[in-house]
Design a protein around this motif. Structure first.
Motif, PDB file in Angstrom:
ATOM      1  N   HIS A   1      47.552 -28.018  -0.046  1.00  0.00           N
ATOM      2  CA  HIS A   1      46.002 -26.823   0.892  1.00  0.00           C
ATOM      3  C   HIS A   1      46.728 -26.667   2.391  1.00  0.00           C
ATOM      4  O   HIS A   1      47.487 -27.517   3.321  1.00  0.00           O
ATOM      5  CB  HIS A   1      45.464 -28.206   1.254  1.00  0.00           C
ATOM      6  CG  HIS A   1      44.101 -27.601   2.667  1.00  0.00           C
ATOM      7  ND1 HIS A   1      44.069 -27.895   3.744  1.00  0.00           N
ATOM      8  CD2 HIS A   1      43.300 -26.921   1.957  1.00  0.00           C
ATOM      9  CE1 HIS A   1      43.094 -27.608   4.402  1.00  0.00           C
ATOM     10  NE2 HIS A   1      42.580 -26.439   3.684  1.00  0.00           N
TER      11      HIS A   1
ATOM     12  N   LYS B   1      42.602 -16.097   2.119  1.00  0.00           N
ATOM     13  CA  LYS B   1      43.871 -16.321   3.468  1.00  0.00           C
ATOM     14  C   LYS B   1      43.907 -15.073   4.453  1.00  0.00           C
ATOM     15  O   LYS B   1      44.482 -13.973   2.948  1.00  0.00           O
ATOM     16  CB  LYS B   1      44.897 -17.350   2.299  1.00  0.00           C
ATOM     17  CG  LYS B   1      43.927 -18.466   2.481  1.00  0.00           C
ATOM     18  CD  LYS B   1      43.398 -19.405   3.692  1.00  0.00           C
ATOM     19  CE  LYS B   1      45.063 -19.741   4.350  1.00  0.00           C
ATOM     20  NZ  LYS B   1      44.488 -20.964   5.729  1.00  0.00           N
TER      21      LYS B   1
ATOM     22  N   ALA C   1      40.613 -17.484  -1.263  1.00  0.00           N
ATOM     23  CA  ALA C   1      40.751 -18.990  -1.102  1.00  0.00           C
ATOM     24  C   ALA C   1      39.512 -19.984  -1.600  1.00  0.00           C
ATOM     25  O   ALA C   1      39.910 -20.968  -1.384  1.00  0.00           O
ATOM     26  CB  ALA C   1      41.006 -19.250   0.566  1.00  0.00           C
ATOM     27  N   GLU C   2      38.865 -19.474  -1.917  1.00  0.00           N
ATOM     28  CA  GLU C   2      37.292 -20.519  -2.550  1.00  0.00           C
ATOM     29  C   GLU C   2      36.715 -19.051  -3.297  1.00  0.00           C
ATOM     30  O   GLU C   2      36.441 -18.099  -3.630  1.00  0.00           O
ATOM     31  CB  GLU C   2      35.766 -19.904  -1.342  1.00  0.00           C
ATOM     32  CG  GLU C   2      36.924 -20.781   0.001  1.00  0.00           C
ATOM     33  CD  GLU C   2      37.193 -22.490  -0.047  1.00  0.00           C
ATOM     34  OE1 GLU C   2      37.667 -22.469  -0.372  1.00  0.00           O
ATOM     35  OE2 GLU C   2      38.416 -22.350   1.253  1.00  0.00           O
TER      36      GLU C   2
ATOM     37  N   HIS D   1      44.486 -21.399  -0.766  1.00  0.00           N
ATOM     38  CA  HIS D   1      44.190 -22.131   0.116  1.00  0.00           C
ATOM     39  C   HIS D   1      45.352 -21.729   1.248  1.00  0.00           C
ATOM     40  O   HIS D   1      45.210 -22.703   2.166  1.00  0.00           O
ATOM     41  CB  HIS D   1      42.685 -23.297   0.333  1.00  0.00           C
ATOM     42  CG  HIS D   1      42.443 -22.400   1.812  1.00  0.00           C
ATOM     43  ND1 HIS D   1      42.634 -23.455   3.037  1.00  0.00           N
ATOM     44  CD2 HIS D   1      40.799 -22.576   1.851  1.00  0.00           C
ATOM     45  CE1 HIS D   1      41.811 -23.719   3.874  1.00  0.00           C
ATOM     46  NE2 HIS D   1      41.097 -22.877   2.916  1.00  0.00           N
TER      47      HIS D   1
END
Length: 362
Positions: free
Chosen positions: A320, A212, A231-232, A268
């Motif tokens: 989120h 992000k 973010a992941e 996120h």
């Protein structure tokens, strides 16, 4: 000064898997309304202040993020749910709460992140988007731009970039136009969309592709800095950090400032605003619900020049793509959020009550 927030539930049963969270004054009454939509279908908006639900569209997009802007120049807020279509607010001739929102085609390209800006300063709003390179997709190595020529006529331009996800827009070089920012590098606006956008590396130390991205002046020097969050994916860890813009942002590595040395890579959400009214730029983040407990929605207040941060936890049930917006008109940004899937998906507002002595618009 610490922040104080009060939770308000807007909708306990919103559109399934509410990825999109947007704010805009859709009925032109001076209040910010809220729009929420699924990744592929059903978009609604909630009328401020009673939060009555109004259905806008059943689908036509595939996206994670979108934007609100006056796309046709008629003075009202339209909705861009990704890079495939935009939805025209029926005002001013008709009613945004009862009449249909006409659909206008932009492209056939799926997006993860979609933003809008007048990139070439011609008075028309352009669309900027990027997909992602994980989850069986491999298309996060391009930034797409659509120049709004007139009406439904768009010109498409592509910038190649490293694989990943994340996108932000800011005037980093202070020349009056909007540059494009991703994790690790930014692209300098040449003044024309269909031209070469010089790539500028601001850090070689950030190696997390799925980030992000946001911007703000964290040290108060008048220059725009960059903040990144991982973010992941779940069960992996990285850091939350911001990068200090040098006097010439085109030159060299920007100095890294660590906010969190380690966090699970499910952040996120990354919003930037003065949340406690002290004139300094603060940060709000949220971990997605699939992360390990506690799935915090948290505010980090800036205690100096971006070198001291105090955390205030708003929730431990995750969220989120949160959005910071002054929904009640008291001059302080509130925070909008919802989990994108899972059993707990209410649309939530954390109302900013830090300065209770300020008048609140009824």
């Amino acid at each position: 000064m610490l922040c104080s927030f009060e939770r308000v539930e807007i909708d306990g049963q919103p559109p399934t898997n509410p990825y999109l969270k947007l704010a805009g004054d859709f009925n032109c009454d001076g209040r910010l309304d809220i729009a929420v939509g699924g990744a592929k279908g059903l978009l609604v908006w909630y009328v401020n202040p009673d939060w009555r639900e109004v259905r806008i569209a059943d689908g036509g997009w595939e996206t994670v993020g979108g934007a609100v802007a006056d796309m046709d120049g008629d003075g009202d807020a339209d909705i861009v749910p990704g890079a495939q279509i935009w939805l025209e607010n029926p005002r001013p001739q008709r009613d945004a709460t009862h009449d249909s929102w006409p659909v206008h085609r932009i492209s056939q390209i799926r997006s993860h992140d979609a933003l809008v800006a007048d990139l070439d300063r011609d008075g028309l709003v352009d669309v900027i988007a990027r997909d992602q390179s994980n989850f069986k997709r491999n298309t996060g190595n391009s930034v797409h731009m659509w120049r709004h020529v007139a009406g439904d006529h768009w010109e498409h331009h592509v910038i190649e970039c490293p694989h990943g996800e994340g996108l932000a827009l800011a005037d980093l070089d202070r020349d009056g136009d909007t540059d494009v920012v991703i994790g690790g590098c930014w692209f300098e606006n040449p003044g024309r969309i269909a031209a070469e956008w010089p790539k500028r590396v601001y850090t070689t130390g950030w190696s997390w592709a799925d980030a992000k991205v946001n911007t703000g002046d964290f040290n108060g020097d008048g220059r725009t800095d960059i903040v990144l969050a991982p973010a992941e994916y779940k069960d992996q860890t990285y850091r939350l950090a911001w990068y200090e813009s040098p006097e010439d942002p085109r030159q060299g590595d920007w100095r890294e400032q660590i906010i969190l040395p380690e966090t699970e890579s499910v952040v996120h959400s990354l919003q930037v605003a003065d949340l406690n009214g002290d004139g300094r730029t603060d940060i709000a983040i949220a971990r997605m619900h699939q992360g390990s407990p506690p799935q915090e929605v948290a505010v980090f207040t800036n205690g100096g020049q971006g070198d001291r941060w105090t955390k205030t936890v708003l929730s431990e049930r995750g969220s989120h793509d949160i959005l910071a917006a002054d929904v009640d008109g008291n001059g302080q940004p509130d925070i909008l959020g919802a989990n994108h899937s899972g059993p707990y998906q209410p649309v939530e507002l954390w109302m900013n009550r830090t300065g209770r002595n300020r008048a609140i618009t009824p």
